[in-house]
Design an enzyme around this catalytic site. Sequence first.
Site, mmCIF file in Angstrom:
data_model
loop_
_atom_site.group_PDB
_atom_site.id
_atom_site.type_symbol
_atom_site.label_atom_id
_atom_site.label_comp_id
_atom_site.label_asym_id
_atom_site.label_seq_id
_atom_site.Cartn_x
_atom_site.Cartn_y
_atom_site.Cartn_z
ATOM 1 N N LYS A 1 6.351 5.299 -0.475
ATOM 2 C CA LYS A 1 6.212 4.184 -1.417
ATOM 3 C C LYS A 1 7.513 3.421 -1.634
ATOM 4 O O LYS A 1 7.501 2.290 -2.094
ATOM 5 C CB LYS A 1 5.670 4.675 -2.767
ATOM 6 C CG LYS A 1 4.183 5.007 -2.726
ATOM 7 C CD LYS A 1 3.615 5.090 -4.137
ATOM 8 C CE LYS A 1 2.214 5.668 -4.145
ATOM 9 N NZ LYS A 1 1.150 4.720 -3.908
ATOM 10 N N LYS B 1 -10.034 0.102 2.824
ATOM 11 C CA LYS B 1 -10.467 -1.082 2.073
ATOM 12 C C LYS B 1 -9.669 -2.323 2.476
ATOM 13 O O LYS B 1 -10.124 -3.443 2.310
ATOM 14 C CB LYS B 1 -10.407 -0.837 0.568
ATOM 15 C CG LYS B 1 -9.031 -0.773 -0.025
ATOM 16 C CD LYS B 1 -9.113 -0.773 -1.548
ATOM 17 C CE LYS B 1 -7.717 -0.665 -2.135
ATOM 18 N NZ LYS B 1 -7.698 -0.545 -3.589
ATOM 19 N N LYS C 1 -9.073 5.232 10.328
ATOM 20 C CA LYS C 1 -9.772 5.574 9.077
ATOM 21 C C LYS C 1 -10.479 4.347 8.517
ATOM 22 O O LYS C 1 -10.022 3.225 8.697
ATOM 23 C CB LYS C 1 -8.713 5.978 8.030
ATOM 24 C CG LYS C 1 -8.668 7.438 7.766
ATOM 25 C CD LYS C 1 -7.613 7.860 6.752
ATOM 26 C CE LYS C 1 -7.351 6.991 5.563
ATOM 27 N NZ LYS C 1 -6.582 7.664 4.499
#
Length: 337
Positions: free
Chosen positions: A115, A207, A204
């Site tokens: 992150k 979204k 995968k």
Amino acid sequence: MKTILTGVRVNSDLHLGHFLGVILPLTRLANKHSKDYNVNIFIPDLHTIISEIDGTIKENTLLSIKYYLAAGLELNNNIHFYRQSYIPAHSEMTWLLNCIATVGELKRMTQYKDKSAGKDSVNAGIFDYPVLMVSDILLYDATYVPVGEDQFQHLELARNLALRVNHKFNQDIFTVPANTSDQMKFMGNTDGVRIRSLTNPEKKMSKSDPADNSKILLSESPKAAQKKIMSATTDSLGEINFDFKTQPGISNLLQINALLEDKPLDEMIKTWQGNTRYGDLKKSVAKNVQDILADFQAKVTSIPDETVLELLKSGESYARPLAETKLLRLQSAFGLR
Ligand code: TRP
């Protein structure tokens, strides 16, 4: 009675991968064990604000809980829903554990590294995220903590800090959560379910994928979902076999179908192995997806907000005193009380 505990991320646009990989497994795990274990399912809203501060948390909290109810979670007195931010002991415990955890071990957390990679500035909450998660777990003496593999390192930190505190004060203050291999045994899915994209089954389902046909959102029309399965990418080998290397599309469909029908994957493979009619497999998956999505959506809309708010209130009255007692125990060990 032992405790199973997990935090469910608040999120509005979830897809079939979340449903099959997170919502259904946790629902089934809770239904299986809630007679013999406390099952704490909480909303880590203080974790959410490390990245999204957009005023949607309250609404999405209710929606997330509705998802579990609509997926078939059977309520009983051992199941407890609560919001992290409604129980101040989580934050307070985090401060105490900040004085036990080291900067070195937090810097090694891969989620933090991911992150913060390439950014000039990251908020301190991102760095301290794992300690808050450790508090979530240790406050309630949780033994089993069903999470995805990406959270195993945080779980290890919970074990390490529990052991360190118990040793430092020479008291059994915290229950040490089960190690990851026992966690996986308990969860019963050692492979970890990864639903793949329908258009590019090497990847995968995600979204953020721009290809609309690659994913099925939980809010999508069941008919559209059915069509997406029918047009899913497969291969030209012409015979159904389960092998993600050579037939990722077909294997993805077999996996989706096993989860939808709540059957062991082996059984689903046996049913279809050697069959040459890909269309039949697609039809079966498409029908299941369509039916289950329609049922799920109808249930989600039928649950009033008030029902969820009542559930949270009662879960919070259960959780708050437990958390406060545990916090007091640590404050006393530190000499603060
Ligand atoms: N970090 C977890 C996730 O991203 C959510 C979470 C927060 C959690 N606190 C927890 C999970 C405590 C289990 C136990 O999925």
